[in-house]
Design a protein around this motif. Structure first.
Motif, short mmCIF file in Angstrom:
data_model
loop_
_atom_site.label_atom_id
_atom_site.label_comp_id
_atom_site.label_asym_id
_atom_site.label_seq_id
_atom_site.Cartn_x
_atom_site.Cartn_y
_atom_site.Cartn_z
N PRO A 79 0.84 -1.21 0.00
CA PRO A 79 0.00 0.00 0.00
C PRO A 79 0.87 1.25 0.00
O PRO A 79 2.00 1.24 0.48
N PRO A 80 0.36 2.34 -0.53
CA PRO A 80 1.16 3.57 -0.55
C PRO A 80 1.49 4.05 0.86
O PRO A 80 0.75 3.78 1.81
N ALA A 81 2.62 4.71 0.96
CA ALA A 81 3.06 5.22 2.26
C ALA A 81 2.12 6.32 2.73
O ALA A 81 1.62 7.11 1.94
N THR A 82 1.86 6.31 4.03
CA THR A 82 1.05 7.37 4.62
C THR A 82 1.91 8.15 5.60
O THR A 82 2.70 7.57 6.35
N VAL A 83 1.78 9.43 5.57
CA VAL A 83 2.57 10.30 6.45
C VAL A 83 1.58 11.04 7.35
O VAL A 83 0.59 11.58 6.89
N ASN A 84 1.86 11.04 8.64
CA ASN A 84 1.02 11.78 9.59
C ASN A 84 1.91 12.38 10.68
O ASN A 84 3.14 12.29 10.60
N GLN A 85 1.32 12.97 11.70
CA GLN A 85 2.10 13.64 12.74
C GLN A 85 3.00 12.69 13.51
O GLN A 85 3.97 13.09 14.12
N TYR A 86 2.71 11.35 13.48
CA TYR A 86 3.52 10.38 14.24
C TYR A 86 4.70 9.86 13.43
O TYR A 86 5.61 9.27 13.97
N THR A 87 4.67 10.10 12.11
CA THR A 87 5.77 9.64 11.27
C THR A 87 7.08 10.27 11.72
O THR A 87 8.09 9.58 11.84
N GLU A 88 7.04 11.56 11.99
CA GLU A 88 8.26 12.24 12.43
C GLU A 88 8.70 11.74 13.80
O GLU A 88 9.89 11.58 14.07
N LYS A 89 7.74 11.44 14.66
CA LYS A 89 8.04 10.96 16.02
C LYS A 89 8.82 9.65 15.99
O LYS A 89 9.77 9.47 16.75
N TYR A 90 8.45 8.72 15.11
CA TYR A 90 9.06 7.39 15.10
C TYR A 90 10.07 7.17 13.97
O TYR A 90 10.70 6.12 13.90
N ALA A 91 10.23 8.12 13.05
CA ALA A 91 11.17 7.93 11.94
C ALA A 91 12.58 7.72 12.48
O ALA A 91 12.97 8.32 13.48
N GLY A 92 13.34 6.86 11.82
CA GLY A 92 14.72 6.62 12.22
C GLY A 92 15.10 5.16 12.03
O GLY A 92 14.39 4.37 11.43
N GLY A 93 16.23 4.82 12.57
CA GLY A 93 16.74 3.46 12.45
C GLY A 93 16.49 2.65 13.70
O GLY A 93 16.58 3.16 14.82
#
Length: 183
Positions: A79-93
């Motif tokens: 499915p296509p990627a979804t970006v929301n306010q929590y994406t920035e919170k958990y983005a990383g390695g």
């Protein structure tokens, strides 16, 4: 071997005997018996070859059908990627240490802020470093307390969900797997 009665003296004689042992009457001509045996052997041999060939063809057809039915699909739709306010919170390695029969290996997730994910399976290379054994791409999404990762695996779509428990993201199905942020 069966017993038959001699047509001449009426005594019991083996059905394989060429002559009667009692009176000497010729029961069968030796060439006739050999010819009949040879014809029967040829028919039996041909029939055996036909059945063996049919059996081999049947096995090949069954294996081909199973392969087609259970063949891993390389065209799994992510499915296509979804970006929301929590994406920035958990983005990383993140890393996941996996202990198995052949030692310890590490899985790594790179969760990008655009909703794309990269999964890598690594293992020690024997020289103090690591080597990548497999790498897949997918997408991820997040809520305040969960991360859902969708990857295109060898056997189809793989979905993993990690739930925030006491500050740790734990796999919802396997409690011994958790995401550890890379330092």
């Amino acid at each position: 071997m069966a017993l038959i009665n001699c047509p001449e003296c009426k005594k019991e004689v083996s059905d394989t005997a060429a002559t009667c042992p009692h009176c000497g009457f010729h029961l069968k001509k030796p060439e006739e018996k050999a010819a009949i045996h040879s014809i029967k052997a040829r028919k039996k041999s041909r029939l055996g070859i036909v059945f063996k060939t049919l059996g081999i063809v049947g096995v090949i057809v069954i294996l081909a059908a199973l392969f087609v039915k259970y063949k891993p699909s390389s065209n799994v739709s992510i499915p296509p990627a979804t970006v929301n306010q929590y994406t920035e919170k958990y983005a990383g390695g993140y890393t996941i240490v996996v202990k198995g029969n052949s030692g310890e290996s590490t899985e790594a997730y790179d969760l990008r802020d655009n909703g794309r994910a990269i999964w890598m399976w690594t293992e020690p290379d024997g020289r103090g470093g690591v080597k990548v054994g497999q790498k897949d791409k997918g997408t991820w999404s997040a809520t305040d307390t969960t991360i859902t990762i969708k990857m295109r695996g060898r056997m189809g779509l793989v979905v993993e969900e990690y739930v925030l428990q006491n500050g740790v993201l734990v796999n919802s199905q396997l409690n011994d797997r958790y995401l550890k942020p890379k330092e």
